[in-house]
Design a protein around this motif. Sequence first.
Motif, PDB file in Angstrom:
ATOM      1  N   ASP A 308     -69.018   4.226   1.909  1.00  0.00           N
ATOM      2  CA  ASP A 308     -69.202   4.926   3.014  1.00  0.00           C
ATOM      3  C   ASP A 308     -68.275   4.989   4.029  1.00  0.00           C
ATOM      4  O   ASP A 308     -68.333   5.999   4.877  1.00  0.00           O
ATOM      5  CB  ASP A 308     -70.570   4.224   3.605  1.00  0.00           C
ATOM      6  CG  ASP A 308     -71.810   4.340   3.011  1.00  0.00           C
ATOM      7  OD1 ASP A 308     -71.838   5.465   2.201  1.00  0.00           O
ATOM      8  OD2 ASP A 308     -72.686   3.491   2.968  1.00  0.00           O
ATOM      9  N   ILE A 309     -67.372   4.074   4.289  1.00  0.00           N
ATOM     10  CA  ILE A 309     -66.450   3.932   5.132  1.00  0.00           C
ATOM     11  C   ILE A 309     -65.201   3.569   4.452  1.00  0.00           C
ATOM     12  O   ILE A 309     -65.227   2.926   3.681  1.00  0.00           O
ATOM     13  CB  ILE A 309     -66.758   3.011   6.227  1.00  0.00           C
ATOM     14  CG1 ILE A 309     -67.042   1.546   6.032  1.00  0.00           C
ATOM     15  CG2 ILE A 309     -67.794   3.739   7.269  1.00  0.00           C
ATOM     16  CD1 ILE A 309     -67.329   0.752   7.072  1.00  0.00           C
ATOM     17  N   LEU A 399     -70.499   7.025  11.480  1.00  0.00           N
ATOM     18  CA  LEU A 399     -71.228   7.857  10.104  1.00  0.00           C
ATOM     19  C   LEU A 399     -72.154   9.282  10.840  1.00  0.00           C
ATOM     20  O   LEU A 399     -71.813  10.331  10.144  1.00  0.00           O
ATOM     21  CB  LEU A 399     -72.115   6.959   9.300  1.00  0.00           C
ATOM     22  CG  LEU A 399     -71.342   5.964   8.204  1.00  0.00           C
ATOM     23  CD1 LEU A 399     -72.351   5.088   7.589  1.00  0.00           C
ATOM     24  CD2 LEU A 399     -70.391   6.720   7.478  1.00  0.00           C
TER      25      LEU A 399
END
Length: 417
Positions: A308-309, A399
């Motif tokens: 995700d990151i 996000l």
Amino acid sequence: MEERIIEKLNILADAAKYDVSCSSSGSKRKNENKGLGNASNGICHTYTEDGRCVSLLKILLTNHCIFDCAYCVSRSSNDIKRAAFTVQEVVDITINFYRRNYIEGLFLSSGIFKDADFTMERLVRVAKKLRTEHKFNGYIHLKSIPGASDELMREAGLYADRLSVNLEIPTEAGLKLLAPEKNRKDMIQPMGFLKNEIILRKEEKALFKKAPIFAPAGQSTQMIVGATPETDVQVLQTANHFYKNFNLKRVYYSGYVPVLSDKRLPALHTSVPMVRENRLYQADWLMRFYGFKVNEIVNDTNPHLDLDIDPKLSWGLRNLEVFPIDINKADLQLILRVPGIGLQSAHKIVSARQFGKLNWDQLKKIGVALNRAKYFITCNSSRFERRDLTATNIKQFILSQSHSKFLKNATTQLNLF
């Protein structure tokens, strides 16, 4: 161009697309003999069908192969159309394409015809003909054949800008599972030879100006990720080992593409997410340029990169006790660890703060990604400062901002039509 050559080109260019280790960075072979071309960094003149920018004629000498590696489309047991170029055909195509401004260089790999030396000798002859007969000064990358003799590797280095031996699978256990006919030692031996030869030739060049250049862009390798169950920590530990012990210029990470049905492989519908490749490259960058160690990026507790990151943000969130840092006082190495601050921006910050304290607006102009960095730094302003957030909060905020930005850009694009 003859129809027969076009057919070969279609077959052998398609078979070469699975090898991603064809960057032309690191070589500056100048045109000093009134020949053809100049090798330079970052030439990007043509694009593949999937949108990748390339500048090299990227082909196999042949897709015939004596090995039966489970992950390879050219494996000996695979029922595909086979083809092979002659040495002269590759030379002619390269010159023809260069004169038409299609390419700036050549990336040449091959299946194994009969044995390593038989195949490597033909690869070397292609490079030698281009350099000596056609005075070709464009970039040449040869894929070295594991098990080839030192004499052929030495000759290859005199004509190629970069040489590479693919490790193929990150661990020896994985290689034995999917390519039991291959030996890891055959891959490592030429890498060790090239390392020593490159060092020796650099020393000669420093003493004797007219000493021949030898593989000026160094050597690289490639690993297939996802064909075997190695974790990201295993992949990066392998890369780190070869960077340190073999002076590699680059390690390339190729996500497994399901092309064959084999019980040893993941299911045909299971391919490695492109984002995993991307995260591995980001982690690789942190290791090579930002001073991170493998066990800081991934470890036994966190064996896989967060999809995700990015890895630097992931490290920052796991180490919030280090932050916030004062951007006007912290040393360069600590600034380099701040999510949202890149290599160039970090150096600009250190230079700029000599003339006064920096604020948020100045950091933004320097190129700092404030949507991430603001959670980890203080500066000559308190506008963005919030120090009561947990790692989970920060991750969610970042996000959500990224998602909102994506939707905004998508809406803008739709409004253009």
